[in-house]
Design a protein around this motif. Sequence first.
Motif, PDB file in Angstrom:
ATOM      1  N   LEU A   1       0.816  -1.204   0.000  1.00  0.00           N
ATOM      2  CA  LEU A   1       0.000   0.000   0.000  1.00  0.00           C
ATOM      3  C   LEU A   1       0.856   1.263   0.000  1.00  0.00           C
ATOM      4  O   LEU A   1       0.536   2.245  -0.678  1.00  0.00           O
ATOM      5  CB  LEU A   1      -0.953  -0.016   1.200  1.00  0.00           C
ATOM      6  CG  LEU A   1      -2.102  -1.025   1.074  1.00  0.00           C
ATOM      7  CD1 LEU A   1      -2.838  -1.189   2.399  1.00  0.00           C
ATOM      8  CD2 LEU A   1      -3.083  -0.601  -0.020  1.00  0.00           C
TER       9      LEU A   1
ATOM     10  N   TRP B   1       1.825   2.518  -3.260  1.00  0.00           N
ATOM     11  CA  TRP B   1       0.772   3.216  -3.998  1.00  0.00           C
ATOM     12  C   TRP B   1       0.283   4.460  -3.254  1.00  0.00           C
ATOM     13  O   TRP B   1      -0.823   4.944  -3.502  1.00  0.00           O
ATOM     14  CB  TRP B   1      -0.411   2.259  -4.233  1.00  0.00           C
ATOM     15  CG  TRP B   1      -0.013   1.026  -4.975  1.00  0.00           C
ATOM     16  CD1 TRP B   1       0.962   0.900  -5.923  1.00  0.00           C
ATOM     17  CD2 TRP B   1      -0.572  -0.278  -4.821  1.00  0.00           C
ATOM     18  NE1 TRP B   1       1.045  -0.387  -6.370  1.00  0.00           N
ATOM     19  CE2 TRP B   1       0.124  -1.143  -5.714  1.00  0.00           C
ATOM     20  CE3 TRP B   1      -1.589  -0.815  -4.031  1.00  0.00           C
ATOM     21  CZ2 TRP B   1      -0.171  -2.496  -5.835  1.00  0.00           C
ATOM     22  CZ3 TRP B   1      -1.874  -2.159  -4.148  1.00  0.00           C
ATOM     23  CH2 TRP B   1      -1.170  -2.985  -5.036  1.00  0.00           C
ATOM     24  N   CYS B   2       1.100   4.966  -2.340  1.00  0.00           N
ATOM     25  CA  CYS B   2       0.793   6.199  -1.592  1.00  0.00           C
ATOM     26  C   CYS B   2      -0.461   6.055  -0.742  1.00  0.00           C
ATOM     27  O   CYS B   2      -1.234   7.003  -0.568  1.00  0.00           O
ATOM     28  CB  CYS B   2       0.665   7.406  -2.524  1.00  0.00           C
ATOM     29  SG  CYS B   2       2.183   7.767  -3.443  1.00  0.00           S
ATOM     30  N   VAL B   3      -0.678   4.849  -0.219  1.00  0.00           N
ATOM     31  CA  VAL B   3      -1.750   4.603   0.749  1.00  0.00           C
ATOM     32  C   VAL B   3      -1.087   4.442   2.106  1.00  0.00           C
ATOM     33  O   VAL B   3      -0.299   3.514   2.311  1.00  0.00           O
ATOM     34  CB  VAL B   3      -2.574   3.349   0.385  1.00  0.00           C
ATOM     35  CG1 VAL B   3      -3.634   3.082   1.448  1.00  0.00           C
ATOM     36  CG2 VAL B   3      -3.227   3.519  -0.982  1.00  0.00           C
TER      37      VAL B   3
ATOM     38  N   TYR C   1      -6.358   3.291   6.830  1.00  0.00           N
ATOM     39  CA  TYR C   1      -5.553   3.781   5.725  1.00  0.00           C
ATOM     40  C   TYR C   1      -6.231   4.970   5.034  1.00  0.00           C
ATOM     41  O   TYR C   1      -7.465   5.069   4.998  1.00  0.00           O
ATOM     42  CB  TYR C   1      -5.352   2.691   4.670  1.00  0.00           C
ATOM     43  CG  TYR C   1      -4.560   1.503   5.131  1.00  0.00           C
ATOM     44  CD1 TYR C   1      -3.167   1.520   5.118  1.00  0.00           C
ATOM     45  CD2 TYR C   1      -5.196   0.344   5.569  1.00  0.00           C
ATOM     46  CE1 TYR C   1      -2.429   0.411   5.529  1.00  0.00           C
ATOM     47  CE2 TYR C   1      -4.467  -0.772   5.972  1.00  0.00           C
ATOM     48  CZ  TYR C   1      -3.092  -0.724   5.955  1.00  0.00           C
ATOM     49  OH  TYR C   1      -2.365  -1.813   6.362  1.00  0.00           O
TER      50      TYR C   1
ATOM     51  N   LEU D   1      -5.568   7.244   1.247  1.00  0.00           N
ATOM     52  CA  LEU D   1      -4.829   7.505   0.020  1.00  0.00           C
ATOM     53  C   LEU D   1      -4.395   8.967   0.018  1.00  0.00           C
ATOM     54  O   LEU D   1      -5.188   9.853   0.359  1.00  0.00           O
ATOM     55  CB  LEU D   1      -5.716   7.206  -1.190  1.00  0.00           C
ATOM     56  CG  LEU D   1      -5.144   7.430  -2.590  1.00  0.00           C
ATOM     57  CD1 LEU D   1      -3.970   6.492  -2.848  1.00  0.00           C
ATOM     58  CD2 LEU D   1      -6.231   7.220  -3.641  1.00  0.00           C
TER      59      LEU D   1
ATOM     60  N   ALA E   1      -4.147  -5.678  -0.734  1.00  0.00           N
ATOM     61  CA  ALA E   1      -3.716  -4.305  -0.991  1.00  0.00           C
ATOM     62  C   ALA E   1      -4.409  -3.729  -2.223  1.00  0.00           C
ATOM     63  O   ALA E   1      -4.861  -2.570  -2.213  1.00  0.00           O
ATOM     64  CB  ALA E   1      -2.200  -4.255  -1.157  1.00  0.00           C
ATOM     65  N   CYS E   2      -4.504  -4.518  -3.291  1.00  0.00           N
ATOM     66  CA  CYS E   2      -5.188  -4.049  -4.502  1.00  0.00           C
ATOM     67  C   CYS E   2      -6.643  -3.686  -4.205  1.00  0.00           C
ATOM     68  O   CYS E   2      -7.166  -2.671  -4.693  1.00  0.00           O
ATOM     69  CB  CYS E   2      -5.141  -5.128  -5.582  1.00  0.00           C
ATOM     70  SG  CYS E   2      -3.532  -5.371  -6.339  1.00  0.00           S
TER      71      CYS E   2
ATOM     72  N   TRP F   1      -6.831  -0.438  -2.194  1.00  0.00           N
ATOM     73  CA  TRP F   1      -6.580   0.719  -3.054  1.00  0.00           C
ATOM     74  C   TRP F   1      -7.827   1.057  -3.853  1.00  0.00           C
ATOM     75  O   TRP F   1      -8.206   2.228  -3.977  1.00  0.00           O
ATOM     76  CB  TRP F   1      -5.411   0.434  -3.988  1.00  0.00           C
ATOM     77  CG  TRP F   1      -5.004   1.634  -4.790  1.00  0.00           C
ATOM     78  CD1 TRP F   1      -4.140   2.619  -4.438  1.00  0.00           C
ATOM     79  CD2 TRP F   1      -5.487   1.967  -6.094  1.00  0.00           C
ATOM     80  NE1 TRP F   1      -4.060   3.555  -5.436  1.00  0.00           N
ATOM     81  CE2 TRP F   1      -4.867   3.186  -6.455  1.00  0.00           C
ATOM     82  CE3 TRP F   1      -6.389   1.370  -6.981  1.00  0.00           C
ATOM     83  CZ2 TRP F   1      -5.126   3.807  -7.693  1.00  0.00           C
ATOM     84  CZ3 TRP F   1      -6.638   1.981  -8.194  1.00  0.00           C
ATOM     85  CH2 TRP F   1      -6.018   3.191  -8.544  1.00  0.00           C
ATOM     86  N   GLN F   2      -8.502   0.048  -4.411  1.00  0.00           N
ATOM     87  CA  GLN F   2      -9.716   0.294  -5.171  1.00  0.00           C
ATOM     88  C   GLN F   2     -10.807   0.898  -4.296  1.00  0.00           C
ATOM     89  O   GLN F   2     -11.580   1.756  -4.738  1.00  0.00           O
ATOM     90  CB  GLN F   2     -10.216  -1.011  -5.797  1.00  0.00           C
ATOM     91  CG  GLN F   2      -9.365  -1.543  -6.932  1.00  0.00           C
ATOM     92  CD  GLN F   2      -9.485  -0.714  -8.200  1.00  0.00           C
ATOM     93  OE1 GLN F   2     -10.453   0.009  -8.382  1.00  0.00           O
ATOM     94  NE2 GLN F   2      -8.508  -0.833  -9.082  1.00  0.00           N
TER      95      GLN F   2
ATOM     96  N   ASP G   1      -9.829   4.668  -3.932  1.00  0.00           N
ATOM     97  CA  ASP G   1      -9.661   5.508  -5.110  1.00  0.00           C
ATOM     98  C   ASP G   1     -10.995   6.191  -5.450  1.00  0.00           C
ATOM     99  O   ASP G   1     -11.976   5.528  -5.773  1.00  0.00           O
ATOM    100  CB  ASP G   1      -9.195   4.649  -6.287  1.00  0.00           C
ATOM    101  CG  ASP G   1      -8.922   5.479  -7.536  1.00  0.00           C
ATOM    102  OD1 ASP G   1      -8.854   6.721  -7.426  1.00  0.00           O
ATOM    103  OD2 ASP G   1      -8.801   4.883  -8.619  1.00  0.00           O
TER     104      ASP G   1
END
Length: 206
Positions: A112, A115-117, A139, A141, A195-196, A199-200, A203
């Motif tokens: 994470l 990806w800047c999380v 977390y 973003l 993690a993916c 992130w979703q 976002d």
Amino acid sequence: MSTSMPYPTPIHVTPDHVAALRENGPGTCLTWDEDTGRVEAVLPRKAIVPTRMIIASQRGLGELADLYTAEGREAADEDLARDLTDLAGDWWGDWPQVRAMNLVCEDLRSHLADWCVYLTAAPTAEPYRRGLPRMTDYYRLAECDRIAQVTVTWAFEEPTRILSHDPADRARPVADLALRTGGTLTHRAASDLIACTVWQALDVNA
């Protein structure tokens, strides 16, 4: 304003620590390092080291200062340092469980951070009564106010819950997911998949 401190702790936060937390780059957290016994304001990559206990984030410092403002008072760094010392005492009681779970979450947090999380609050461990140890990370973003609460169990044996929301509208989650990663996945692969998904969930363009 001070929180309770039911456990003795060697952690002492100073006004200089408060200033460093406020002034360092995005995603900075105030941490205590088990290996050195030092309190430091560190950038996201250093904050995820398993031996570091997170006391507060930049966002948490701002929220603490807002409590003073709501009471019509100015939050001096001396006041904030005292409150953060008390808060560290609160986290100290759960540190053994959090320390163990930090190892479980290290790869997830690292993915994470790529990806800047960033972690935006101290993790919270559920009281250990039965079943598997469980911990929640928080977390955010970079450049986004949306928060994701990610609750994991030891070795991801049970489904990971991912709950994201906008702070101004907590009643309507953006996402509320249960992600099962058990089976044949390696720990690193499971961490990457979680993690993916986190992130979703964060976002704003997803």
